[in-house]
Scaffold this active site. Structure first.
Site, PDB file in Angstrom:
ATOM      1  N   ARG A  15       0.825  -1.261   0.010  1.00 36.94           N
ATOM      2  CA  ARG A  15      -0.066  -0.006   0.137  1.00 36.94           C
ATOM      3  C   ARG A  15       0.891   1.308   0.079  1.00 36.94           C
ATOM      4  O   ARG A  15       0.627   2.424  -0.356  1.00 36.94           O
ATOM      5  CB  ARG A  15      -0.867   0.179   1.385  1.00 36.94           C
ATOM      6  N   TYR A  40     -17.388  17.657 -13.353  1.00 29.16           N
ATOM      7  CA  TYR A  40     -17.640  16.223 -13.481  1.00 29.16           C
ATOM      8  C   TYR A  40     -18.750  15.888 -12.234  1.00 29.16           C
ATOM      9  O   TYR A  40     -18.694  16.504 -11.046  1.00 29.16           O
ATOM     10  CB  TYR A  40     -16.374  15.374 -13.120  1.00 29.16           C
ATOM     11  N   ASP A  81      -7.676  20.155 -12.592  1.00 30.92           N
ATOM     12  CA  ASP A  81      -7.847  18.756 -13.076  1.00 30.92           C
ATOM     13  C   ASP A  81      -7.830  18.953 -14.658  1.00 30.92           C
ATOM     14  O   ASP A  81      -8.518  19.568 -15.404  1.00 30.92           O
ATOM     15  CB  ASP A  81      -9.285  18.235 -12.853  1.00 30.92           C
ATOM     16  N   LYS A 118      -8.260   7.943 -18.570  1.00 31.34           N
ATOM     17  CA  LYS A 118      -8.568   8.585 -20.037  1.00 31.34           C
ATOM     18  C   LYS A 118      -7.278   8.643 -21.057  1.00 31.34           C
ATOM     19  O   LYS A 118      -6.954   7.769 -21.369  1.00 31.34           O
ATOM     20  CB  LYS A 118      -9.181   9.891 -19.829  1.00 31.34           C
TER      21      LYS A 118
END
Length: 536
Positions: free
Chosen positions: A200, A253, A327, A352
């Site tokens: 992690r 978004y 972003d 993306k």
């Protein structure tokens, strides 16, 4: 265990090294090294009774394929270069060569003097083909002058923290990292030994992907997470304290808006000020009246592709001590350098354009080490760790990023011009068009305008559905930025749970289409769109 004679002939002596330093500490790290040689009983193909002794961390340095192949013959050895502690020549010595006769010698360990083998991190310099260094300077070199070369080679060509002669970066599938003794563990805890300890907290394959993104963004540090929304939420949790204030923009978004409105506001007593992307007076007023922690925006935004003046916003926010996070998913790191424009952080849904093949979920945040460290600390607690196989897909995808984005930029602009001239299209939203409200801003801060075009059909919900259903090339799906073209009607895909009036409150029109162009031929895409428009 029996092995073939062919296998016996190819086992040379290898020099192995301990794991490299992935931290920002560029102090010279020394590691012990061993020479190991294989021994076989004459030509019988059988091992002698002597035991092969491997360096402590050799397992994690093997790719999955290598481990699988080696397990079939019962032995594994790692090829690893040794580095000379010679600042004048800065030269990498070759791995010692042996002939077939020496391969038949008995197994022995030959300790080397510590000073003969050091980590590639040497006073901030990069050894030829050495291990990846920390910091932005380590990620770029004079021969990587363009973004296209950086996407291919950064994080890898200058060396990486995985010992391999392979061109491609291996996938290191492990949940934990081991220590050879308790003293090494104590050294790790006290910062003298570098490792990841637990999956992690980091992974060598993921570090390569992070370094590649850092080099492209011009960032000191990058952190990859399991999705773009994971990156957004962890970033806001880490940077905005209880009772803080956020400024964001109207067009964004939907899931980001839901997280802010439904989680941050009621649970952390955070206040939010929402402005139009072009409303600089509104931004100034919000900064004056509130102790604002964070300004968070997309640029271009989703789905109307509005553009924020990143340079101006950053100056206004920094004058009040407010962090700026952009972003840049729709822009990509190729078309827009948010950090160079003044932003503190740039965030991407790497699902993306960065991944680019519609086959991986990931998110990333890049910025200064100081700010990223705060986000990383919380990320290590919350989880949301990127699987190393996904990190490999990000690395693979980025190697063609510049080629894909060039094609998508060209197709996007040309199709936008075709659509704007068509009588059945009411309006086109694309930063590359002079008709776009922030076209001048886009021209100033972007080198290309992306592969996504939003437009409004001259009709209602049903007419727009008919157009979309008549298309033959694009998939009807969420997401964007991949090799395959994707189309969606936001009123149905993302806002169908709301009434028409509810959708309009968020600016979502029933006739809106969002078209993400892939890497298909422009003429094929144009003809498909024109034939679908003829249907309505």
């Amino acid at each position: 265990m029996a092995v073939s004679a062919g296998c016996a002939r190819v086992l040379p002596v290898f020099e192995c090294r301990s794991d490299p330093d992935f931290s920002t500490n560029q102090n010279q790290q020394k590691s012990s090294s061993r020479f190991i040689s294989g021994s076989f009983n004459g030509g019988s193909g059988l091992y002698s009774s002597l035991i092969l002794r491997f360096p402590p961390n050799f397992v994690r340095q093997l790719s999955i394929k290598a481990r699988r192949n080696c397990s079939n013959i019962g032995v594994a050895q790692v090829v690893a270069a040794s580095w000379s502690n010679n600042n004048n020549t800065n030269k990498v010595p070759n791995v010692s060569a042996i002939d077939s006769a020496s391969a038949a010698s008995e197994i022995e360990e030959i300790p080397l003097i510590d000073d003969e083998v050091v980590a590639a991190v040497d006073g901030g310099n990069i050894c030829n083909n050495g291990v990846q260094l920390s910091g932005l300077a380590a990620l770029k070199a004079s021969f990587l002058r363009s973004d296209g070369s950086i996407t291919v080679h950064a994080g890898e060509r200058l060396g990486r923290g995985i010992a391999t002669d392979g061109i491609t970066t291996p996938v290191v599938n492990t949940s934990a990292y081991w220590f050879k003794n308790s003293n090494e563990l104590i050294d790790f805890k006290e910062g003298r030994h570098k490792s990841f300890e637990y999956g992690r907290y980091g992974n060598p394959t993921t570090v390569v992907a992070e370094n590649k993104i850092s080099a492209l963004e011009g960032a000191e540090s990058t952190i990859l997470m399991s999705s773009g929304m994971c990156a957004s939420t962890v970033m806001m949790f880490a940077l905005v304290k209880k009772g803080g204030h956020i400024i964001t923009t109207t067009d964004c978004y939907r899931k980001t808006r839901i997280f802010i409105d439904d989680f941050l506001v009621p649970n952390m007593n955070i206040t939010v000020h929402v402005i139009d992307p072009a409303d600089m007076d509104g931004l100034k007023s919000a900064l004056e009246k509130n102790n604002v922690t964070l300004f968070f925006t997309e640029s271009p935004t989703n789905p109307y592709l509005r553009c924020v003046d990143i340079d101006l916003v950053s100056k206004l926010c920094h004058s009040k001590g407010t962090l700026v996070c952009v972003d840049g998913t729709f822009a990509t790191p190729l078309n827009q350098k948010a950090l160079a424009l003044g932003a503190d952080l740039v965030l991407h849904s790497a699902t993306k354009f960065i991944g680019g093949h519609n086959d991986v979920l990931a998110g990333c945040i890049s910025g200064s080490e100081e700010v990223i460290a705060k986000i990383r600390k919380l990320h290590h607690v919350l989880g949301g760790t990127l699987n190393p196989n996904a990190a490999y897909l990000i690395i693979r995808g980025m190697k063609t990023l510049h080629l894909r984005v060039q094609q998508q930029n060209t197709t996007g602009l040309r199709i936008a011009e075709v659509l704007e001239a068509h009588p059945k299209v009411k309006r086109v939203h694309y930063p590359g068009l002079p008709s776009h409200p922030e076209h001048k801003i886009a021209m100033k801060q972007m080198t290309g305008f992306g592969g996504v075009v939003s437009f409004e059909i001259d009709g209602d919900l049903e007419t727009t559905k008919t157009f979309i259903d008549a298309l033959k090339i694009p998939y009807i799906a969420p997401s964007f930025g991949g090799c395959e073209s994707i189309v969606d009607q936001p009123a149905i895909m993302s806002y169908w749970d709301l009434s028409q009036s509810g959708r309009e409150m968020f600016g979502i029109k029933d006739n809106l289409v969002r078209f993400s162009f892939g890497v298909e031929d422009f003429e094929d895409l144009k003809d498909d769109i024109l034939q679908a428009l003829e249907v309505i």
